[in-house]
Scaffold this active site. Structure first.
Site, PDB file in Angstrom:
ATOM      1  N   ASP A   1       0.787  -1.242   0.000  1.00 14.48           N
ATOM      2  CA  ASP A   1       0.000   0.000   0.000  1.00 14.48           C
ATOM      3  C   ASP A   1       0.817   1.289   0.000  1.00 14.48           C
ATOM      4  O   ASP A   1       0.256   2.377  -0.065  1.00 14.48           O
ATOM      5  CB  ASP A   1      -0.975  -0.011   1.187  1.00 14.48           C
ATOM      6  CG  ASP A   1      -0.268  -0.231   2.533  1.00 14.48           C
ATOM      7  OD1 ASP A   1       0.891   0.196   2.697  1.00 14.48           O
ATOM      8  OD2 ASP A   1      -0.889  -0.850   3.420  1.00 14.48           O
TER       9      ASP A   1
ATOM     10  N   HIS B   1       6.416  -8.199  -1.019  1.00 14.57           N
ATOM     11  CA  HIS B   1       5.315  -8.638  -1.883  1.00 14.57           C
ATOM     12  C   HIS B   1       5.059  -7.649  -3.021  1.00 14.57           C
ATOM     13  O   HIS B   1       3.983  -7.628  -3.597  1.00 14.57           O
ATOM     14  CB  HIS B   1       4.027  -8.828  -1.079  1.00 14.57           C
ATOM     15  CG  HIS B   1       4.059 -10.018  -0.160  1.00 14.57           C
ATOM     16  ND1 HIS B   1       3.047 -10.337   0.702  1.00 14.57           N
ATOM     17  CD2 HIS B   1       5.011 -10.977   0.031  1.00 14.57           C
ATOM     18  CE1 HIS B   1       3.358 -11.431   1.385  1.00 14.57           C
ATOM     19  NE2 HIS B   1       4.551 -11.828   1.002  1.00 14.57           N
TER      20      HIS B   1
ATOM     21  N   CYS C   1      -1.727  -1.957 -21.941  1.00 16.70           N
ATOM     22  CA  CYS C   1      -0.351  -1.470 -22.074  1.00 16.70           C
ATOM     23  C   CYS C   1      -0.318  -0.345 -23.115  1.00 16.70           C
ATOM     24  O   CYS C   1      -0.813  -0.525 -24.228  1.00 16.70           O
ATOM     25  CB  CYS C   1       0.551  -2.620 -22.511  1.00 16.70           C
ATOM     26  SG  CYS C   1       2.222  -2.104 -22.958  1.00 16.70           S
TER      27      CYS C   1
HETATM   28 ZN   LIG Z   1       3.120  -4.163 -23.590  1.00 18.80          ZN
END
Ligand SMILES: [Zn+2]
Length: 251
Positions: free
Chosen positions: A102, A117, A149
């Site tokens: 977080d 993590h 992306c």
């Molecule tokens: Zn990509």
């Protein structure tokens, strides 16, 4: 008294390394995973938190993450995060190893933070390797159920460690090294059930260090710990900072 005794341990046993889990962030309004009100009581981790689930149905996993990101974006560091940052500034804490994704330690002012993590700071494309920031992901989520992306259009994956994925090697190595070198390992808000964090107190104990635990509920290390406090991390750590103020004045 618990906090005074903990302050003594921190003062007398340097270096002190802190290990934090979800329990430190519940006071910031971020639900934990395994308690009776935790996330895994509502969501099956096998369907939302494994790399296989992500590969199978990234949109479904992002539906889950998008809700969490909103909570994480609005959450503020609490008294426990601020106290740990203050203890680091004063030289009482050398590093914070955290299971949390977080960013609240960083936002509270902690500088030496090891995120075992991963974190929500960035998301990556598993196809072309492109990496984008949290702010960019939040923006992409405004117009799509899962962020594509910007370079190749594949769905991005948050840079948090999912079940079935390898842990970040450098961070894990650093965490074990810190645990071995700690005169005191202070566990805050972790039930110490998940590897690798579950193995860190043993490293400290084997190397001759001591372990102290501030957690709501029992852990497997309670009997081997020099001190356990079952209470609010924010209250306990604020009281520790205050107690150490007293030491400063009497020096
Ligand atoms: Zn990509």
């Amino acid at each position: 008294m618990g906090p005074e005794r903990l302050a003594e341990l921190i003062r007398d046993r340097q270096p002190c390394v802190v290990l934090t889990g979800a329990g430190i962030s519940t006071e910031s309004g971020i639900p934990d995973y395994r308690s009776p009100t935790g996330i895994w009581t509502k969501y099956d981790p096998m369907e939302y938190a494994t790399i296989d689930a992500f590969r199978r149905d990234p949109v479904k996993v992002w539906d889950f993450y998008a809700r969490r990101l909103q909570v994480l974006r609005d959450a503020e560091p609490n008294a426990a995060h601020l106290a740990l940052a203050e203890l680091e500034r004063r030289g009482y804490v050398s590093a914070v190893v955290t299971q949390n994704i977080d960013r609240l330690h960083e936002r509270a002012g902690s500088r030496n933070v090891i995120e075992v993590h991963g974190s929500i700071r960035t998301s990556s494309c598993l196809s072309c390797g492109e990496r984008v920031t949290f702010a960019e992901v939040v923006r992409l989520l405004e117009s799509a159920p899962a962020p594509p992306c910007p370079r190749c259009g594949e769905i991005l994956k948050p840079d948090v460690v999912m079940f079935g994925e390898l842990m970040p090697e450098a961070e894990i190595e650093r965490a074990f090294e810190l645990a071995r070198g700690a005169a005191l390992l202070l566990v805050v808000g972790s039930s110490l059930e998940v590897w690798p964090v579950a193995g860190l107190p043993q490293e400290t104990l084997d190397a001759g260090g001591k372990v102290a635990i501030v957690n709501r509920g029992p852990t497997q290390y309670d009997r081997r710990a020099a001190l356990t406090i079952d209470g609010s991390a924010g209250e306990v750590l604020s009281a520790v900072v205050e107690a150490l103020d007293g030491y400063g004045e009497s020096r």
